[in-house]
Every structure is written in structure tokens, then in C-alpha cells.
Design an enzyme around this catalytic site. Structure first.
Site, PDB file in Angstrom:
ATOM      1  N   HIS A  82      -6.454   8.911   1.027  1.00  0.00           N
ATOM      2  CA  HIS A  82      -5.349   7.959   1.036  1.00  0.00           C
ATOM      3  C   HIS A  82      -5.277   7.206   2.368  1.00  0.00           C
ATOM      4  O   HIS A  82      -5.286   7.822   3.430  1.00  0.00           O
ATOM      5  CB  HIS A  82      -4.040   8.726   0.802  1.00  0.00           C
ATOM      6  CG  HIS A  82      -2.853   7.872   0.531  1.00  0.00           C
ATOM      7  ND1 HIS A  82      -2.753   7.051  -0.570  1.00  0.00           N
ATOM      8  CD2 HIS A  82      -1.681   7.702   1.217  1.00  0.00           C
ATOM      9  CE1 HIS A  82      -1.586   6.432  -0.558  1.00  0.00           C
ATOM     10  NE2 HIS A  82      -0.929   6.798   0.521  1.00  0.00           N
TER      11      HIS A  82
ATOM     12  N   SER B 153       3.133  -0.034  -2.364  1.00  0.00           N
ATOM     13  CA  SER B 153       2.700  -0.320  -3.735  1.00  0.00           C
ATOM     14  C   SER B 153       3.758   0.126  -4.738  1.00  0.00           C
ATOM     15  O   SER B 153       4.033  -0.567  -5.725  1.00  0.00           O
ATOM     16  CB  SER B 153       1.375   0.395  -4.014  1.00  0.00           C
ATOM     17  OG  SER B 153       0.982   0.247  -5.356  1.00  0.00           O
TER      18      SER B 153
ATOM     19  N   TYR C  22       0.842  -1.198   0.000  1.00  0.00           N
ATOM     20  CA  TYR C  22       0.000   0.000   0.000  1.00  0.00           C
ATOM     21  C   TYR C  22       0.874   1.243   0.000  1.00  0.00           C
ATOM     22  O   TYR C  22       1.878   1.322   0.710  1.00  0.00           O
ATOM     23  CB  TYR C  22      -0.920   0.015   1.227  1.00  0.00           C
ATOM     24  CG  TYR C  22      -2.063   0.998   1.074  1.00  0.00           C
ATOM     25  CD1 TYR C  22      -3.321   0.559   0.685  1.00  0.00           C
ATOM     26  CD2 TYR C  22      -1.872   2.364   1.259  1.00  0.00           C
ATOM     27  CE1 TYR C  22      -4.358   1.459   0.503  1.00  0.00           C
ATOM     28  CE2 TYR C  22      -2.890   3.266   1.071  1.00  0.00           C
ATOM     29  CZ  TYR C  22      -4.139   2.817   0.700  1.00  0.00           C
ATOM     30  OH  TYR C  22      -5.150   3.716   0.497  1.00  0.00           O
ATOM     31  N   SER C  23       0.496   2.240  -0.808  1.00  0.00           N
ATOM     32  CA  SER C  23       1.184   3.528  -0.875  1.00  0.00           C
ATOM     33  C   SER C  23       2.633   3.315  -1.296  1.00  0.00           C
ATOM     34  O   SER C  23       2.883   2.774  -2.370  1.00  0.00           O
ATOM     35  CB  SER C  23       1.074   4.239   0.480  1.00  0.00           C
ATOM     36  OG  SER C  23       1.525   5.573   0.397  1.00  0.00           O
ATOM     37  N   ALA C  24       3.603   3.727  -0.471  1.00  0.00           N
ATOM     38  CA  ALA C  24       4.996   3.476  -0.835  1.00  0.00           C
ATOM     39  C   ALA C  24       5.263   1.991  -0.955  1.00  0.00           C
ATOM     40  O   ALA C  24       6.170   1.569  -1.678  1.00  0.00           O
ATOM     41  CB  ALA C  24       5.927   4.092   0.213  1.00  0.00           C
TER      42      ALA C  24
END
Length: 528
Positions: free
Chosen positions: A442, A206, A202-204
Site C-alpha cells: 500500500h 480514494s 489515494y487510500s482514504a
């Protein structure tokens, strides 16, 4: 986590030794899942090994004996980072937390998900995950391996002058890769199927998944590939990172902030950095203008042709050869949270300087020309410079460049491997963290993906949306149940809880932004 109701859970890892974890229990003492925390996947990156590639555990490494099993009931070491008490820091952080479902594994072993946590590559820890409800009541049943990895300056220090014999850039990505290899080699001892590994983040996390996927399909020979499918949740490939030459400006600023003489030899500079206490490094970074330590183009882990490989079809051809499906998507209101992360002062130049902390100067110049052609805040488009920063950052990290990646894979024949989504709904538990007016911002959807904090009435909504993910992780074909048919189709969890398949209303705008930011060649522009 050990304060939750539990009982000891011993496990024989055969030649790796004996360990003891926990079986978590519900209020009636029924088992929910098994847990093993802070299991080393590499040797400690301490002393002379700070800023070096992670070292594999030796073949003779044993975790414990039958009489004295290694106790793994805590959490991973927390890489030094801002916002966390110094007492909780531990540079010896190359460990993973492992969550195992209750019951007999299916034939061949449990599917495995290696989950990479987010935090802008600057902060975060897998210890924040509580997967008891995920493994006991969600539609997804798999072993979850959540590795810790080096962050910020510890994981992404880079310089064009440091000796490559005793230092390497992109260490955080090398840590993740070694954790993935460790999982492949050892997860069968925990009941997992090493030939059925999903890489998710997830996020960084991802963003990390994209780079790990590229390494696995473009660098590693097919017969040694590990990843079978990926989940890229709220992030994408991003812009081409700075080169080692470009990032040298940051390295010089770091030396100056730490009062390390630039006249010292690179070897002596590295020695001084290794001997500097972690708290001094973290505090120095917070004072810097170029305060973001991220992946760099080193032509080893991150190749200089990141976007050309996507647009010319090389990446797609490698993906097709391995038949690796991708689940990829976004939240509808990502920008609200992004606007809070080290926002700029309310001026054009401050926003430009803030972006330069993350991206190459040439890319930032294109960003500023695309979004602020007159050098002022566009009237009626943004509420403030802070709002503009959040929306621009969200476009670069997610909305525009994810669509560009999707388009590149579609036109090069890999569209059948894509499963797109969009989340517009948020669970009630998110209200404790973010204002309601922020909508599906987010990380608000982590409650859905990780089945964490959902009210009973909300679980039906979440189950309908992520139900196919259970089959995806098992390795089943999910195209028919996912519902999307073309590059513009998205599986959407609507704000009222309905699941709908709709055409992507942001597609044209996102592709136009990408064209300006990446500068597609004539052939690619013709396709657009």
C-alpha cells in the site's frame, strides 16, 4: 517547498484579487511548474465553528491587492493529528495547494485534478506532495488542486444527541465537497477548465472520492454536478458505516476519557469539546478503544442504502446519466502496510476489538465468522494475528469490496465506464520506506502515479503504464489504449516492469468474501 530553487510568480485573480506564488526551477534555472500554497477555500473552522460545517468564503472576499498581493508560497495548515509535532498543528487548515503546468494552457484551459490525500481519515496533509517532476516530465499535464481537510475527531466527530443546529457529522467530507465547489468556481483564474475536473484520491482519499462521487451524482442535480471522471487508487466504497446511534458508544467513551460529565446537556457537552485544547483531544483519542473517527451513516452525506444503491443499479444509472468514467485498482501486496496501522494484540478478541473501532458490530461479526469460523487463527493461511489483521483490512477496504463495486456496475450496464488496474512492480525509491520483501504494498505505487522519486531508467516503465491516464484526465476516450475488455480484465504492471492485460485471478475469492460480508440478496447471489 519554498526552499527549492524558485522565483516569485504573481497572478491576477481578477475580482478575487492579486496573489503571489512560486515558479519552481530546475538546476539550470528552467521553469518546472507554478505553485500556490495554503490558498483558503473556506473560512477558518475555529472557536464556535469547530465541529460545524465549513463556511464558504463571502462573495466580497479578496486575496490581496495589486500593491499588496497575498503571498501563497507555503503549505496548508496541518489538521491536529498524531505523529506530527504539536508546533505544526493548525486547526485553520481549510486551504489548498495548487500546482500549475508551465506554458500556454490548451483551448478552454488546463484539465484539472482535485487530489484528496490519504491517511485513514486520521492523519495526512497535502503538503507531502511534491509535483515538480509530475508536471514537468510525466505524461499527465493538468492543474492539481490538493485540499487539506479536517481529520480524525476534528473532521469526523459524530453523536446521535448533539444539537444539529450547531454541529454536523462527516465534516471532513463536507470540507472536501466545499474544496471541490471552490475549485469549480475559481480554477479558471489559474488557467484551469472548470468543466473538465477529475476527482482523484489515494487510500482514504480514494474512499473519499467514492463518497464525493456518490454525493455528486445521487444528491446534486445533474446540471450542478462538478465531477467529470474519477480515479480511485487503492481503496473503495467500504462497508456501510456505523449509524449515528451505533457511533454514540464512541462519543460516550470520548466524554469519559476527557472527564466531561455525561450529565451535562448535549449543548454543554459540545461547548466543553469546543473549548478543549486540540492536543488534549488528540491525546484522549489515542487512549480510546474506539479510536477511529470515520464517516458515519447520517442520511445526508452518507445514505443508509449505500450497498443497495450499488447492487440494485441506482448508482449505475446515475453514473450512466452523467457518463463518468472510473479508473480503479490496487497494489498486489496492500496488506503489509495495513498490518502496521494500530495492529491488535495476538488474540482473536483483540482483532475483533480492533475492527470494532472502524466498523459496525454486525459487520465485524460477519467478518470474524467469514475469516475465523473456528475462533482461532487458520493454520497455514496467516503468519500471525497481525498478518491476519492486515489481510482482512485490505480485503474490506480494497480487494473484495472494490470487486463487488465493479461487479455491481457491470451487471447494471455501467461496465464501459470502468478502467481497472493492478500494480505488482515497485520503484527503487520505495526501498527507503518499506522492506523489499513487502513487494508492491500500500502506497508503494505513489511513486508511479505522482512521478516522485523515479530513477531515469524507471520512468519508461511508469510512462508505459500510466501513459493513458494523461488522455483520461484530458477527457479523451481511453478504453482502446487501456486494454481491458470485461469485468475480470485488469491492466497489470507486472513485477518485471511489463504491462499486461490479464484476467483477475482474485475475482472469485473476492466476490465470495463480499457475499459473506455484505449479505447479498437472493437475486444478487443468483448473479454470482
Amino acid at each position: 517547498m519554498s526552499s527549492k530553487p524558485s522565483r516569485p510568480y504573481p497572478l491576477d485573480l481578477q475580482f478575487r484579487g492579486h496573489i503571489q506564488g512560486l515558479t519552481y526551477l530546475d538546476t539550470s534555472s528552467q521553469p518546472l511548474c507554478h505553485y500556490f500554497g495554503d490558498v483558503p477555500y473556506a473560512l477558518p473552522p475555529l472557536g464556535p465553528f469547530r465541529f460545524q460545517k465549513p463556511r464558504q468564503l463571502p462573495p466580497c472576499y479578496r486575496y490581496g491587492t495589486k500593491r499588496n498581493p497575498a503571498i501563497f508560497t507555503g503549505g496548508c495548515g496541518v489538521c491536529p493529528q498524531p505523529g506530527v509535532d504539536v508546533k505544526e498543528w493548525d486547526e485553520d487548515c481549510l486551504q489548498c495547494n495548487i500546482w500549475v503546468p508551465i506554458g500556454d494552457a490548451p483551448e478552454g484551459g488546463w484539465p484539472v485534478m482535485v487530489y484528496i490525500h490519504g491517511g485513514f481519515l486520521q492523519y495526512g496533509t497535502p503538503n507531502a506532495l511534491d509535483l515538480r517532476a509530475f508536471l514537468s516530465s510525466s505524461p499527465i499535464k493538468c492543474i492539481v488542486v490538493a485540499p487539506s481537510y479536517r481529520l480524525n475527531i476534528f473532521g469526523f466527530l459524530a453523536s446521535s444527541t448533539l444539537p444539529t443546529t450547531s454541529y454536523a457529522p462527516n465534516l471532513g467530507f463536507w470540507d472536501q465537497r466545499l474544496a471541490l465547489e471552490w475549485t469549480f468556481q475559481n480554477i479558471n483564474y489559474f488557467g484551469g477548465n472548470a468543466s473538465n475536473i477529475t476527482l482523484a484520491g489515494y487510500s482514504a482519499g480514494s474512499h473519499s472520492v467514492f463518497h464525493q462521487l456518490r454525493y455528486d451524482i445521487c444528491v446534486v442535480p445533474n446540471e450542478k454536478g462538478i465531477i467529470k471522471r474519477v480515479m480511485m487508487l487503492s481503496n473503495g466504497p467500504g462497508l456501510q458505516p456505523k449509524s449515528l446511534e451505533e457511533v454514540q458508544e464512541q462519543f460516550i467513551e470520548l466524554l469519559s476519557t476527557l472527564h466531561i460529565p455525561s450529565t451535562l446537556s448535549p449543548t454543554d457537552q459540545l461547548s466543553r469539546l469546543r473549548s478543549t485544547p486540540a492536543r488534549h483531544l488528540v491525546h484522549a483519542v489515542q487512549k480510546m478503544a474506539l479510536h477511529q473517527f470515520r464517516g458515519v451513516t447520517d442520511n445526508t452525506f452518507i445514505h443508509a442504502a449505500l450497498w443497495p444503491d450499488l447492487t440494485t443499479g441506482y448508482f449505475a444509472s446515475r453514473l450512466i446519466a452523467r457518463q463518468i468514467p472510473i479508473l480503479i485498482g490496487e497494489c498486489s501486496d496492500e496488506h503489509f502496510v495495513y498490518a502496521t496501522y494500530r495492529p491488535p494484540s495476538p488474540t482473536y478478541s483483540s482483532l475483533q476489538s480492533r475492527l470494532l473501532a472502524d466498523y459496525p458490530a454486525s459487520s465485524v461479526a460477519r467478518v470474524m465468522k467469514t475469516y475465523f469460523p473456528s475462533g482461532t487463527l487458520p493454520v497455514g493461511k496467516y503468519n500471525s494475528w497481525k498478518d491476519a489483521f492486515g489481510r482482512v483490512y485490505a480485503d474490506i477496504q480494497i480487494h473484495a469490496l472494490v470487486r463487488a463495486m465493479v461487479h455491481a456496475l457491470m451487471v447494471n450496464g455501467a461496465g464501459h465506464l470502468l478502467h481497472r488496474y493492478r500494480v505488482e512492480w515497485r520503484a527503487g525509491c520505495v526501498d527507503e520506506k518499506f522492506p523489499r520483501k513487502w513487494g508492491a504494498t500500500h502506497t508503494s505505487d505513489l511513486a508511479i502515479w505522482l512521478w516522485d522519486g523515479l530513477a531515469e531508467a524507471e520512468k519508461g516503465i511508469a510512462r508505459e503504464f500510466i501513459g493513458p491516464v494523461g488522455e483520461f484526465v484530458q477527457g479523451k476516450e481511453v478504453s482502446t489504449v487501456w486494454g481491458t475488455q470485461s469485468e475480470r480484465d485488469i491492466r497489470i504492471l507486472k513485477s518485471d516492469g511489463r504491462v499486461e492485460i490479464e484476467s483477475d485471478g482474485y475475482w472469485d475469492e473476492g466476490m465470495e468474501v463480499w457475499r459473506h460480508l455484505v449479505g447479498g440478496d437472493k437475486e444478487e447471489k443468483a448473479k454470482l
